[in-house]
Design a protein around this motif. Structure first.
Motif, PDB file in Angstrom:
ATOM      1  N   ILE A   1       0.827  -1.206   0.000  1.00 35.39           N
ATOM      2  CA  ILE A   1       0.000   0.000   0.000  1.00 35.39           C
ATOM      3  C   ILE A   1       0.865   1.262   0.000  1.00 35.39           C
ATOM      4  N   LEU A   2       1.880   1.288   0.862  1.00 38.69           N
ATOM      5  CA  LEU A   2       2.627   2.521   1.108  1.00 38.69           C
ATOM      6  C   LEU A   2       3.855   2.710   0.222  1.00 38.69           C
ATOM      7  N   GLU A   3       4.622   1.644   0.029  1.00 34.33           N
ATOM      8  CA  GLU A   3       5.938   1.819  -0.584  1.00 34.33           C
ATOM      9  C   GLU A   3       5.882   2.228  -2.059  1.00 34.33           C
ATOM     10  N   PRO A   4       4.997   1.636  -2.879  1.00 38.55           N
ATOM     11  CA  PRO A   4       4.930   2.116  -4.270  1.00 38.55           C
ATOM     12  C   PRO A   4       4.542   3.593  -4.363  1.00 38.55           C
ATOM     13  N   THR A   5       3.651   4.039  -3.473  1.00 38.48           N
ATOM     14  CA  THR A   5       3.279   5.457  -3.471  1.00 38.48           C
ATOM     15  C   THR A   5       4.469   6.325  -3.087  1.00 38.48           C
ATOM     16  N   ALA A   6       5.214   5.886  -2.063  1.00 33.02           N
ATOM     17  CA  ALA A   6       6.404   6.636  -1.651  1.00 33.02           C
ATOM     18  C   ALA A   6       7.430   6.685  -2.778  1.00 33.02           C
ATOM     19  N   LEU A   7       7.604   5.569  -3.483  1.00 38.56           N
ATOM     20  CA  LEU A   7       8.565   5.538  -4.585  1.00 38.56           C
ATOM     21  C   LEU A   7       8.108   6.433  -5.732  1.00 38.56           C
ATOM     22  N   GLU A   8       6.826   6.383  -6.055  1.00 40.60           N
ATOM     23  CA  GLU A   8       6.315   7.219  -7.145  1.00 40.60           C
ATOM     24  C   GLU A   8       6.566   8.697  -6.849  1.00 40.60           C
ATOM     25  N   ARG A   9       6.332   9.098  -5.603  1.00 36.75           N
ATOM     26  CA  ARG A   9       6.558  10.490  -5.229  1.00 36.75           C
ATOM     27  C   ARG A   9       8.048  10.821  -5.201  1.00 36.75           C
ATOM     28  N   ALA A  10       8.869   9.859  -4.781  1.00 35.05           N
ATOM     29  CA  ALA A  10      10.316  10.090  -4.747  1.00 35.05           C
ATOM     30  C   ALA A  10      10.875  10.283  -6.149  1.00 35.05           C
ATOM     31  N   VAL A  11      10.472   9.420  -7.071  1.00 35.60           N
ATOM     32  CA  VAL A  11      10.978   9.523  -8.446  1.00 35.60           C
ATOM     33  C   VAL A  11      10.500  10.822  -9.087  1.00 35.60           C
TER      34      VAL A  11
ATOM     35  N   GLU B   1      17.374   4.367  -0.373  1.00 35.47           N
ATOM     36  CA  GLU B   1      17.722   5.446  -1.298  1.00 35.47           C
ATOM     37  C   GLU B   1      16.657   5.619  -2.373  1.00 35.47           C
ATOM     38  N   LEU B   2      16.026   4.531  -2.799  1.00 33.84           N
ATOM     39  CA  LEU B   2      14.943   4.652  -3.775  1.00 33.84           C
ATOM     40  C   LEU B   2      13.834   5.565  -3.258  1.00 33.84           C
ATOM     41  N   LEU B   3      13.576   5.498  -1.958  1.00 33.03           N
ATOM     42  CA  LEU B   3      12.480   6.273  -1.370  1.00 33.03           C
ATOM     43  C   LEU B   3      12.923   7.632  -0.854  1.00 33.03           C
ATOM     44  N   SER B   4      14.219   7.905  -0.853  1.00 34.40           N
ATOM     45  CA  SER B   4      14.772   9.021  -0.083  1.00 34.40           C
ATOM     46  C   SER B   4      14.277  10.401  -0.509  1.00 34.40           C
TER      47      SER B   4
ATOM     48  N   TRP C   1       6.118  11.662   6.767  1.00 33.68           N
ATOM     49  CA  TRP C   1       5.454  10.544   7.431  1.00 33.68           C
ATOM     50  C   TRP C   1       5.412   9.309   6.540  1.00 33.68           C
ATOM     51  N   LEU C   2       5.110   9.487   5.276  1.00 33.50           N
ATOM     52  CA  LEU C   2       5.080   8.356   4.355  1.00 33.50           C
ATOM     53  C   LEU C   2       6.462   7.725   4.255  1.00 33.50           C
ATOM     54  N   LEU C   3       7.496   8.555   4.161  1.00 35.66           N
ATOM     55  CA  LEU C   3       8.862   8.044   4.085  1.00 35.66           C
ATOM     56  C   LEU C   3       9.229   7.293   5.353  1.00 35.66           C
ATOM     57  N   ARG C   4       8.866   7.840   6.509  1.00 42.49           N
ATOM     58  CA  ARG C   4       9.196   7.200   7.783  1.00 42.49           C
ATOM     59  C   ARG C   4       8.529   5.834   7.903  1.00 42.49           C
TER      60      ARG C   4
ATOM     61  N   LEU D   1      14.078   2.099 -14.021  1.00 44.40           N
ATOM     62  CA  LEU D   1      12.884   2.943 -14.110  1.00 44.40           C
ATOM     63  C   LEU D   1      13.006   4.174 -13.218  1.00 44.40           C
ATOM     64  N   ALA D   2      13.536   3.979 -12.005  1.00 45.20           N
ATOM     65  CA  ALA D   2      13.702   5.116 -11.094  1.00 45.20           C
ATOM     66  C   ALA D   2      14.687   6.128 -11.664  1.00 45.20           C
ATOM     67  N   LEU D   3      15.802   5.647 -12.205  1.00 42.61           N
ATOM     68  CA  LEU D   3      16.814   6.551 -12.747  1.00 42.61           C
ATOM     69  C   LEU D   3      16.347   7.232 -14.029  1.00 42.61           C
ATOM     70  N   ALA D   4      15.427   6.592 -14.751  1.00 41.63           N
ATOM     71  CA  ALA D   4      14.884   7.198 -15.970  1.00 41.63           C
ATOM     72  C   ALA D   4      13.782   8.207 -15.670  1.00 41.63           C
ATOM     73  N   GLY D   5      13.377   8.304 -14.397  1.00 41.70           N
ATOM     74  CA  GLY D   5      12.330   9.245 -14.026  1.00 41.70           C
ATOM     75  C   GLY D   5      10.928   8.752 -14.307  1.00 41.70           C
ATOM     76  N   ASP D   6      10.767   7.441 -14.526  1.00 44.93           N
ATOM     77  CA  ASP D   6       9.449   6.859 -14.802  1.00 44.93           C
ATOM     78  C   ASP D   6       8.790   6.500 -13.469  1.00 44.93           C
ATOM     79  N   ALA D   7       8.110   7.467 -12.876  1.00 42.20           N
ATOM     80  CA  ALA D   7       7.534   7.280 -11.547  1.00 42.20           C
ATOM     81  C   ALA D   7       6.464   6.194 -11.536  1.00 42.20           C
ATOM     82  N   THR D   8       5.576   6.208 -12.525  1.00 39.63           N
ATOM     83  CA  THR D   8       4.500   5.220 -12.581  1.00 39.63           C
ATOM     84  C   THR D   8       5.053   3.822 -12.821  1.00 39.63           C
ATOM     85  N   GLY D   9       5.978   3.712 -13.759  1.00 37.00           N
ATOM     86  CA  GLY D   9       6.572   2.409 -14.055  1.00 37.00           C
ATOM     87  C   GLY D   9       7.346   1.853 -12.879  1.00 37.00           C
ATOM     88  N   ALA D  10       8.078   2.712 -12.160  1.00 36.64           N
ATOM     89  CA  ALA D  10       8.839   2.265 -10.996  1.00 36.64           C
ATOM     90  C   ALA D  10       7.905   1.752  -9.906  1.00 36.64           C
TER      91      ALA D  10
END
Length: 225
Positions: free
Chosen positions: A95-105, A140-143, A149-152, A188-197
């Motif tokens: 639930i949480l981590e893909p959203t955090a990653l999408e926002r991070a990217v 680091e992916l989420l950083s 709060w989401l990151l924590r 995907l993260a390095l390419a800036g593809d937030a949805t794909g990541a």
């Protein structure tokens, strides 16, 4: 124990409590202390060259994140792994981590990409990366997530899951490669593809959850319980 990998705000030198947290967290995640092991303050103090106070504070923090369970007289034991908790942890991660990653990217800048690249290079250095290196890559992916709060919460769940993987999946298949299992996610993260990541992370977490479920419900586990 080696020095911790967790970045501190503003790159300031860690306090004694933060340093103790780094050392204990890394030793737990890489399997130096196994689930059920007792962590005795006096022994830890001698090993790390610290007084009891920062160690007690570090153990309280680790207990709040589910990595240890506090016991009487200030000692603690490393938390154990069970199927019910594994399911809960991975449900929340999905639930949480893909959203955090999408926002991070989406928010990530050049500094973010440099950190992810460095963490990826460390992960790619060995066929089976140490648990602490694996955990650092996910952190680091989420950083760059723009919600504190989401990151924590996502980081706390990721660290707890890291202990589960260390214990539950100690022997990977012969062809398993840590970097290969994370390559698409990094690309995907390095390419800036937030949805794909985010989609790839959901797939990655679901695969790991299924592998843990098989181990924790297998015949060998049932006989041991």
């Amino acid at each position: 124990m080696t020095s911790g990998t967790r970045a501190l705000a503003g790159d300031q030198p860690p306090t004694l409590t933060e340093w103790a947290d780094q050392q204990l967290r890394q030793s737990i995640l890489q399997g130096d202390h196994r689930p059920g092991d007792t962590l005795v303050i006096s022994t830890l103090a001698e090993q790390l060259g610290l007084s009891a106070t920062p160690l007690r504070e570090a153990l309280r923090k680790l207990a709040s994140e589910g990595l240890v369970v506090l016991q009487s007289h200030g000692s603690a034991r490393v938390a154990e792994v069970d199927l019910h908790e594994a399911n809960e942890i991975y449900e929340l991660r999905l639930i949480l981590e893909p959203t955090a990653l999408e926002r991070a990217v989406a928010a990530g800048d050049a500094g973010y990409r440099e950190r992810v690249t460095a963490a990826w290079n460390a992960l790619d250095a060995e066929r089976i990366a140490p648990a602490s290196v694996h955990a650092a890559f996910h952190r680091e992916l989420l950083s760059a997530c723009d919600s504190a709060w989401l990151l924590r919460l996502a980081t706390m769940l990721s660290d707890r899951a890291g202990l589960m993987v260390t214990v539950g999946l100690p022997d990977r298949p012969a062809g398993y490669n840590t970097a290969a299992a994370h390559r698409t996610l990094a690309d995907l993260a390095l390419a800036g593809d937030a949805t794909g990541a985010a989609q790839e992370l959901r797939r990655h977490l679901s695969t790991t959850r299924a592998a843990l479920h098989m181990v924790l419900t297998g015949p060998a586990r049932s006989e041991a319980d």
